[in-house]
Write a protein that holds these residues in place. Sequence first.
Motif, PDB file in Angstrom:
ATOM      1  N   PRO A   1       0.758  -1.113   0.121  1.00 29.10           N
ATOM      2  CA  PRO A   1      -0.085   0.181  -0.131  1.00 29.10           C
ATOM      3  C   PRO A   1       0.678   1.269  -0.015  1.00 29.10           C
ATOM      4  N   ALA A   2       0.512   2.323  -1.115  1.00 23.19           N
ATOM      5  CA  ALA A   2       1.559   3.446  -1.214  1.00 23.19           C
ATOM      6  C   ALA A   2       0.637   4.496  -1.593  1.00 23.19           C
ATOM      7  N   TYR A   3       0.808   5.946  -1.158  1.00 27.31           N
ATOM      8  CA  TYR A   3       0.061   6.935  -1.541  1.00 27.31           C
ATOM      9  C   TYR A   3       1.097   7.985  -2.129  1.00 27.31           C
ATOM     10  N   PHE A   4       0.891   8.455  -3.242  1.00 22.79           N
ATOM     11  CA  PHE A   4       1.692   9.369  -4.014  1.00 22.79           C
ATOM     12  C   PHE A   4       1.098  10.780  -3.604  1.00 22.79           C
TER      13      PHE A   4
ATOM     14  N   LEU B   1      -8.349 -10.544  -0.482  1.00 22.96           N
ATOM     15  CA  LEU B   1      -8.262  -9.083  -1.004  1.00 22.96           C
ATOM     16  C   LEU B   1      -7.908  -8.155   0.061  1.00 22.96           C
ATOM     17  N   LEU B   2      -8.823  -8.129   1.146  1.00 22.90           N
ATOM     18  CA  LEU B   2      -8.703  -7.170   2.232  1.00 22.90           C
ATOM     19  C   LEU B   2      -7.476  -7.307   2.863  1.00 22.90           C
ATOM     20  N   VAL B   3      -7.044  -8.544   3.376  1.00 19.99           N
ATOM     21  CA  VAL B   3      -5.630  -8.529   3.854  1.00 19.99           C
ATOM     22  C   VAL B   3      -4.571  -8.218   3.130  1.00 19.99           C
ATOM     23  N   SER B   4      -4.628  -8.412   1.760  1.00 23.22           N
ATOM     24  CA  SER B   4      -3.404  -7.979   0.758  1.00 23.22           C
ATOM     25  C   SER B   4      -3.590  -6.673   0.599  1.00 23.22           C
ATOM     26  N   ALA B   5      -4.751  -5.855   0.435  1.00 21.81           N
ATOM     27  CA  ALA B   5      -5.002  -4.427  -0.012  1.00 21.81           C
ATOM     28  C   ALA B   5      -4.293  -3.622   1.148  1.00 21.81           C
TER      29      ALA B   5
ATOM     30  N   SER C   1      -5.184 -19.437   5.600  1.00 20.12           N
ATOM     31  CA  SER C   1      -4.824 -18.696   6.699  1.00 20.12           C
ATOM     32  C   SER C   1      -5.207 -17.206   6.686  1.00 20.12           C
ATOM     33  N   TYR C   2      -5.546 -16.665   5.462  1.00 17.95           N
ATOM     34  CA  TYR C   2      -6.018 -15.262   5.271  1.00 17.95           C
ATOM     35  C   TYR C   2      -7.267 -15.058   6.296  1.00 17.95           C
ATOM     36  N   ALA C   3      -8.014 -16.098   6.175  1.00 14.89           N
ATOM     37  CA  ALA C   3      -9.175 -16.084   6.928  1.00 14.89           C
ATOM     38  C   ALA C   3      -9.032 -15.895   8.404  1.00 14.89           C
ATOM     39  N   ALA C   4      -7.809 -16.399   8.914  1.00 13.92           N
ATOM     40  CA  ALA C   4      -7.781 -16.296  10.382  1.00 13.92           C
ATOM     41  C   ALA C   4      -7.252 -14.893  10.675  1.00 13.92           C
ATOM     42  N   THR C   5      -6.265 -14.410   9.688  1.00 14.25           N
ATOM     43  CA  THR C   5      -5.644 -12.984   9.740  1.00 14.25           C
ATOM     44  C   THR C   5      -6.926 -12.022   9.683  1.00 14.25           C
ATOM     45  N   ALA C   6      -8.038 -12.394   8.736  1.00 15.67           N
ATOM     46  CA  ALA C   6      -8.867 -11.160   8.577  1.00 15.67           C
ATOM     47  C   ALA C   6      -9.777 -11.150   9.779  1.00 15.67           C
TER      48      ALA C   6
END
Length: 318
Positions: A111-114, A181-185, A206-211
Amino acid sequence: MTLALNKLNIQRASSLLHVPTEQLDLQINIDVLSNDELSDLKQSLPAGLKMLVQPLRFNVQWVAGDQTLKLDQEELKNVTRVIHLGTTDLDPQTATVLGFNEETRTYSYVPAYFVQNKGQWEVRIRDMQYSTYVIASNEQIDTSDNDSSINSIQYMQNKQLLALNQFKTDEPITRGEVAQLLVSALGANGIASKNTSFRDVTEEQSYAATAAHLGFVKGYADGTFRADRQVTREELASMVYRAIQYAGGVSVANSSAVISYLDHDSISPWATAHVQALTSLNLLQDTFGTTFEPKKAVTTDEALMILVRTLRSIEYVN
């Protein structure tokens, strides 16, 4: 590099390094890469991308004598890295930041904002996993219609957030896909959470557990997550709202905003405030027409269009 000092867990560092807190130092390093490292990065850069500036390596760690300890992911959530780019010719729609994993020798979306101020560009990076960052440009991105569903998919692919052909338009999206998607985004792939009450989540999910750990998703009363189940519109609104909340962006949302959908009375009570908040942020405009149909399955292109709008609203992408 900006750190929220009140979020740093000095007691954890003291315990793991077995020293009193007063013997701990916080070490911050920002380094350029060697010529060999730079050559390696260029050779492994994904096709279509061009490096814009010299890559940098950021490192923050606790130090006690000859002992070191990296900050954990929860601490890194509160670390902002800002790279000043000068007057370089840059289009924030085509530019992207990639994190380089030195163990796997692979790149991933960050994630990055210019931001441009008085002709000078800078990029603000939010990440909880990587330390080496490459700022690159992808001239293949079509910026003529950034808010269309097709271009939302292409935009996320070219930002390296989506794998090529990972999703097809007009097909329902699943709970597992939204969680991933939310975890990655939000740059949270580095947060590992093996503890989950979901009895139907596999190690590959495992992304479900992270989310769930981060508060993006909730399970069902029977203890299941149901990753393959299609997401309804009101479920998506709740997931996105919680992701915005995690990113610290709900202060500008209005959970009492008027919902203009003709069928607003059919929205479940647990989702009403979330739909109102997303409405106040203009994240749902023109997506579902005059009726919300809260129990209807969300299509991939609808979900990705809302996700791109969301990431822009919290300044995780341009």
